[in-house]
Design an enzyme around this catalytic site. Structure first.
Site, short mmCIF file in Angstrom:
data_model
loop_
_atom_site.label_atom_id
_atom_site.label_comp_id
_atom_site.label_asym_id
_atom_site.label_seq_id
_atom_site.Cartn_x
_atom_site.Cartn_y
_atom_site.Cartn_z
N CYS A 31 0.85 -1.18 0.00
CA CYS A 31 0.00 0.00 0.00
C CYS A 31 0.89 1.23 0.00
CB CYS A 31 -0.89 0.02 1.25
SG CYS A 31 -1.91 -1.44 1.42
N LEU A 67 -4.00 -1.33 -1.61
CA LEU A 67 -4.06 -2.49 -2.48
C LEU A 67 -4.65 -3.59 -1.61
CD1 LEU A 67 -3.25 -3.84 -5.21
CD2 LEU A 67 -1.18 -4.61 -4.06
N ALA A 68 -5.88 -4.01 -1.92
CA ALA A 68 -6.61 -4.95 -1.06
C ALA A 68 -6.07 -6.36 -1.26
CB ALA A 68 -8.09 -4.89 -1.38
N VAL A 69 -5.27 -6.82 -0.30
CA VAL A 69 -4.66 -8.15 -0.38
C VAL A 69 -5.27 -9.09 0.67
CG1 VAL A 69 -2.49 -9.40 -0.06
CG2 VAL A 69 -2.53 -7.36 -1.46
N ASN A 79 2.23 -0.25 5.85
CA ASN A 79 2.37 -0.90 4.56
C ASN A 79 3.19 -2.16 4.80
OD1 ASN A 79 4.64 -0.25 1.81
ND2 ASN A 79 2.93 -1.63 1.86
N GLY A 80 2.61 -3.33 4.52
CA GLY A 80 3.39 -4.54 4.73
C GLY A 80 2.53 -5.75 4.96
N ASP A 123 -3.92 -8.27 8.99
CA ASP A 123 -2.72 -8.72 9.70
C ASP A 123 -2.11 -7.61 10.56
OD1 ASP A 123 -2.37 -8.05 6.80
OD2 ASP A 123 -0.27 -7.91 7.36
N LEU A 148 8.01 -14.03 -10.52
CA LEU A 148 9.00 -13.63 -11.53
C LEU A 148 9.99 -14.77 -11.69
CD1 LEU A 148 9.71 -9.91 -10.54
CD2 LEU A 148 8.03 -10.79 -12.16
N ILE A 176 11.16 -12.03 -18.73
CA ILE A 176 11.27 -10.94 -19.70
C ILE A 176 12.64 -10.98 -20.37
CG2 ILE A 176 12.08 -9.27 -17.95
CD1 ILE A 176 10.42 -7.16 -19.69
N THR A 179 23.70 0.63 -11.77
CA THR A 179 23.30 -0.78 -11.89
C THR A 179 21.82 -0.95 -11.54
OG1 THR A 179 23.93 -3.03 -11.34
CG2 THR A 179 24.00 -1.47 -9.56
N ARG A 221 19.76 0.17 -14.66
CA ARG A 221 19.89 -0.84 -15.71
C ARG A 221 18.99 -2.05 -15.44
NH1 ARG A 221 26.24 -1.75 -15.81
NH2 ARG A 221 26.87 0.21 -16.73
#
Length: 561
Positions: A2, A50-52, A75-76, A97, A256, A288, A337, A340
């Site tokens: 969030c 963000l409803a998780v 947030n967490g 939580d 990912l 990707i 880095t 990139r």
């Protein structure tokens, strides 16, 4: 994942100031709330959701009937909230939580609260009864937090710096914005006029130390001693548990997958755990790269082996170059880095958001720092020096890899989960003798690879695949992303600009045209904020002047093999 934002003691009109909170709207695309604090007209909270978990009662600031004087914006994800709730017999009002923070604080104060949280978090806790404000952040800074505070006691806090840089304050024309240190909490006094005064800043956890919440963990008992089979068994138990606890969500989980060791282990373990939890949807994995990139080929092998629903995202050099500006704006850094490596992650996150319903995304961040995965560790003068370097990298994750992983995913409203940075797993790994953790037989992360040798989790050739820098692995060896950037930037920055770089950029003066180009973009978005980056990320024990793994001799030898 969030976006949190709060002001205490603002002298300006809050309805104008709150426009700054909209700069982090991407972090919470599901809902927004702006709330004043009773009795303090110049104090307020802003929250992007963000409803998780808990779709019904998940809005913030969280307030419960039992503690009407407590306000929490966080947030967490706190993975052990149910275990602690049952152990201490707390009566919950919501299914969120983060509610555990209120109960723990009421029971034992702020120090015990932060030490008991197994998860990733950044929070602002207001106690109007005791006139206190508390700020806290997780051990590795997986969740971001920035603050600005003036001498007269105005405090502004936000998940990202972009939500603070345009705030106005009568006493300070240029508001100094700084990252809040990971593994710390701060106690501030709240004055009647809404201003604050810092009382203390406390480092509550070192990554080497077993966390206090381990006492209430349900992980099966680990075997004592450092015999190799014992260690491997313990590592498998802890890694399995690190992934399992992170399944906590009401939204779809994805992963990912670069085809490297770390993301492959995460994806394979995750898929196994989802099956055991009888989750009804297939795991979506995402890779990707440009056509024929090493990462795409390796990720395909892993996806076929584990049986995931695999997505390949292709991009070309023009698309990569075009997003550099928005990537640097999202990142809030000009580290070479980091920029990139962020382009690929930013583009794959954009794809996930647009084309799928996966929201909670697992990734392999933190492994290279923890398990000494960077190629330059082959050159460490001793195991003890390698250990020191590993811990330094972990302390600075919030400036580099963890920053990249959070901002590139959060920019598209996704929530990232990183099992390698689990408190139990990482503290155990760091407790092992230094000589067990160094590269062996010319192979980095030897212990981690050996641990999963007989598991058949991932194909053998992936388990022993040498390190690819993410920014390089997404393109073909013949024409790397590194080289594409050099060729493009060569025409964007002239030699005269480089000659005057020290005058124009006295802090972290760029030594290359690529560094100069990124710095120009950064200064356009965040003028005068160069001190957010204390130093560039660079390999140690080498004379290399560029952070790309491709410039290191070990990498060149591997490429020829």
């Amino acid at each position: 994942m969030c976006g949190i934002w709060a002001l205490f003691g603002s002298d300006d009109c809050l309805s104008v100031q709150c426009l700054s909170a909209m700069k982090i709207a991407h972090r919470g695309p599901d809902a927004f709330r702006f709330e004043n604090v009773n009795g303090y007209t110049n104090c307020c909270f802003g929250f992007h959701r963000l409803a998780v978990v808990d779709q019904l009662f998940g809005m913030q600031p969280i307030r419960v009937k039992k503690y009407p004087y407590l306000w929490l914006c966080y947030n967490g994800e706190i993975y052990n909230h149910k275990k602690l709730q049952h152990h201490f017999e707390f009566e919950y009002q919501t299914k969120v939580d983060g509610e555990i923070i209120l109960h723990l604080y009421d029971k034992g104060g702020i120090e015990q609260t932060v030490c008991m949280l197994d998860g990733v978090f950044a929070f602002i806790l207001l106690d109007t009864a005791n006139k206190k404000v508390f700020l806290g952040r997780d051990t590795y800074g997986v969740r971001p937090l920035f603050k600005a505070m003036t001498e007269d006691g105005f405090l502004a806090v936000c998940s990202e710096a972009k939500g603070l840089v345009n705030l106005k304050h009568s006493m300070t024309p240029f508001l100094k914005v700084e990252p809040f240190f990971p593994g710390h909490y701060e106690v501030l006094d709240l004055k009647p006029n809404g201003k604050v005064a810092s009382v203390e800043m406390v480092k509550y956890h070192h990554c080497r130390d077993e966390p206090l919440h381990a006492l209430y963990d349900s992980v099966e008992k680990l075997f004592p001693g450092f015999e190799i089979e014992t260690v491997k068994s313990n590592l498998r138990i802890l890694f399995d548990n690190a992934v399992k606890k992170r399944l906590m969500t009401d939204r779809r989980i994805g992963c990912l997958l670069s085809g490297g060791l770390d993301s492959s282990l995460v994806a394979a373990t995750l898929l196994k755990q989802l099956k055991e939890a009888q989750v009804q949807y297939p795991l979506q994995t995402f890779a990707i790269g440009m056509e024929d990139s090493p990462d795409l080929l390796a990720a395909r092998k892993v996806a076929n082996h584990i049986g995931s629903e695999h997505h390949e995202v292709l991009f070309n050099s023009e698309e990569g170059i075009q997003v550099l500006d928005e990537v640097i704006f999202s990142l809030e850094t000009y580290d070479i880095t980091t920029v990139r490596a962020s382009v690929g992650m930013y583009l794959v996150s954009k794809y996930i958001r647009k084309n799928t319903d996966s929201v909670v995304i697992f990734s392999g961040e933190g492994s290279d720092e923890l398990t000494q995965g960077y190629i330059y560790f082959h050159k460490a003068p001793s195991p003890e020096k390698a250990e020191e370097e590993s811990e330094r990298l972990l302390r600075e994750l919030y400036l580099f890899d963890v920053l990249r992983a959070d901002r590139t995913t959060a920019a598209h409203g996704l929530e990232l989960r990183v099992p390698f940075l689990d408190h139990r797993f990482s503290s155990y790994y760091l407790s092992l003798p230094p000589d067990m953790r160094v590269p062996k037989n010319g192979i980095e992360k030897h212990l981690l690879r050996e641990t999963f040798e007989d598991s058949n989790l991932i194909p053998k050739e992936i388990l022993w695949r040498p390190k690819e820098a993410f920014s390089d692995g997404i393109t073909s060896v013949k024409n790397s992303w590194f080289q594409i950037l050099q060729d493009y930037i060569e025409h964007q920055v002239d030699d005269a600009a480089m000659a005057s770089a020290a005058q124009k950029f006295p802090i972290n003066t760029p030594k290359t045209k690529e560094g100069y180009y990124y710095r120009q973009i950064f200064e356009h978005h965040y003028p005068g904020r160069a001190d957010w980056l204390p130093h560039y990320w660079m390999p140690r024990w080498t004379s290399a002047t560029d952070p790309s793994a491709r410039t290191l001799t070990h990498y060149k030898a591997s490429a020829k093999a």
